[in-house]
Design a protein around this motif. Sequence first.
Motif, PDB file in Angstrom:
ATOM      1  N   GLY A   1       0.827  -1.224   0.000  1.00  0.00           N
ATOM      2  CA  GLY A   1       0.000   0.000   0.000  1.00  0.00           C
ATOM      3  C   GLY A   1       0.851   1.259   0.000  1.00  0.00           C
ATOM      4  O   GLY A   1       1.740   1.422  -0.847  1.00  0.00           O
ATOM      5  N   THR A   2       0.595   2.137   0.952  1.00  0.00           N
ATOM      6  CA  THR A   2       1.358   3.391   1.087  1.00  0.00           C
ATOM      7  C   THR A   2       2.858   3.167   0.971  1.00  0.00           C
ATOM      8  O   THR A   2       3.568   3.936   0.324  1.00  0.00           O
ATOM      9  CB  THR A   2       1.024   4.017   2.462  1.00  0.00           C
ATOM     10  OG1 THR A   2      -0.100   4.872   2.292  1.00  0.00           O
ATOM     11  CG2 THR A   2       2.152   4.829   3.028  1.00  0.00           C
TER      12      THR A   2
ATOM     13  N   GLY B   1      -7.493   2.778   1.249  1.00  0.00           N
ATOM     14  CA  GLY B   1      -6.546   3.740   1.815  1.00  0.00           C
ATOM     15  C   GLY B   1      -7.084   5.155   1.882  1.00  0.00           C
ATOM     16  O   GLY B   1      -7.983   5.535   1.130  1.00  0.00           O
TER      17      GLY B   1
ATOM     18  N   SER C   1      -4.168   7.618  -0.918  1.00  0.00           N
ATOM     19  CA  SER C   1      -3.704   6.708  -1.954  1.00  0.00           C
ATOM     20  C   SER C   1      -3.987   7.224  -3.360  1.00  0.00           C
ATOM     21  O   SER C   1      -3.596   6.594  -4.334  1.00  0.00           O
ATOM     22  CB  SER C   1      -4.370   5.340  -1.769  1.00  0.00           C
ATOM     23  OG  SER C   1      -5.757   5.510  -1.610  1.00  0.00           O
TER      24      SER C   1
END
Length: 520
Positions: A25-26, A123, A126
């Motif tokens: 993710g991030t 998210g 995102s």
Amino acid sequence: MYMIHQLRKLGLSIRAFEAGSDVGGTWYWNRYPGARCDVPSIEYSFSFDKELEQEWNWSEVMASQEEILVYANHIAERHDIRRDIAFNTRVIRMEFDDTRDSWLVETDHGESLYAHYCVMATGCLSMPNKPPIAGDKDFRGEVYHTGTWPKEGVDFVGKKVGIIGTGSSGVQAIPVIAESAEELVIFQRTPVYTLPAFNRPLSDKYRNEVKASYADIRKMQRESPVGISSFGTRAVAQVPVPQKIVDLTPEERQAELARTGFSGLRTYADVLSDLSANEIACDLYRDKIEEIIDNPETAEGLKPHGYPIGCKRQVFDSNYYAAFNRDNVTLVDLRKGGIERITATSVQTDQGQFDLDVLVYATGFDAMTGALKRIDIRGRGGQRLTDKWVDGPRAYLGIQMAGFPNLFTITGPGSPSVLSNMLVAIEQHVDWIRDCLEHLETEHIDTIEPTEDAENKWVDHVNEVGQGTMFTAPTCNSWYLGANIVGKPRIFMPYVGGIHRYRAKCEAVVANNYEGFRLE
Ligand code: N01
């Protein structure tokens, strides 16, 4: 990843879609130089795997992006998470079919499938924001966004680099890029109030103490307003000041400033609750900048004015201001006049033309709602999510929206999310959703969705608790309020009541037979 892990325990069949080529993710996307966590690593970790807590050794107080990505990959391998994920795949459309009580989900690979439940783990930060600037397409040099940094990295050696933006990403990237670039030009629209991160390696002694105390740490996290225990706060230097700033004489304030530096300014009892006290702290902040920046014009340019400390997400830095004392770093204060246009080789402003080889956008994200609104989501009767949210996001507990049955959002708008340690917020939502699905399955309930009334009351409550804080001060413009995106409604999106109270509310809702939800 944790949702997949929990859904497997319910025996449900799972398909997960991920735009990236791997997990993280991030921490997969934000690979820019200097990227690291601003929450102590021992806190910014999953609590569900007790053996991993004992095995994993965080190297620093606040882990780097590389280290957190290694951690995410390790979790994926350890729990065999990847087998349920289709990578390099975006969901582009979702429509609720009430003849089947299921969602039709379509991907950018042309695949479509029906899912009885959908969990959006998309998210909060995102969807990168790359503001359009006249002539931007003409630029012939290299262009990067901190939120979509190339995996192979970027070589700045011998290059003239420009960076737009001085939020958390810019503040972390600037000192590191300055070390290798021939020249670094910083285009700053709003100066920040930053605090030193006090990052440092962790000792074995501290790590062992933490490992012996994880049960207490997790309990403290769950009971704290922001999901951080006293172990984590102890790991970063604490320089509290005991009283209200308004009660001190100017001389006493200066003495405290000399003792605590920037760090003490937020800790006065009144600075985050009283605008006039806050302005005194802002003055002191500006005094400190004058003291540490060599060039008086640069110092003037770095002084924040016109908004309070505590309005924007707190930025933590390592050597940020020191970078402005380097010969190869130039500050362009866009308050004197914005960027006029980008040409094939330069950025033009009122203050001159800056020739560049590389342009870095550290311009943030369409936060909280961006990733969800990018998908064409249609609920009951074909209602589009973008229409429902035209005046700002509406959701019950930040978990579900009226008219969108069986669709769940992890850390959605209206939940503590970005005002909490994200890992604590994520685990709480995943656990709640897992328990909810288990209830639906065992009780043979087809659909769950909030009533309009419960949703309205929760949205009112979220707004009400946001009032009177620095987050919603009239002069505040932040991504929490959607103010960084042109045309986005000005609504304070996260829940500021604290994750401890929020958790209690979520538990009470379940105890009252899913109060505020319609179960059919
Ligand atoms: O984005 P931001 P970010 N012309 O929106 C400027 C998390 N995070 O990526 O303030 C010129 O904060 C904009 O100016 P202004 C953390 O939650 C965490 O830095 O709008 N400038 C601002 O200076 C954080 O809060 C870590 O006037 C323009 C900057 O770009 C969140 O992500 C690290 C512009 C954007 O700042 C977002 O941070 C990194 C324009 N047209 C991020 N448009 C950790 O430490 C925008 N700007 C864990």
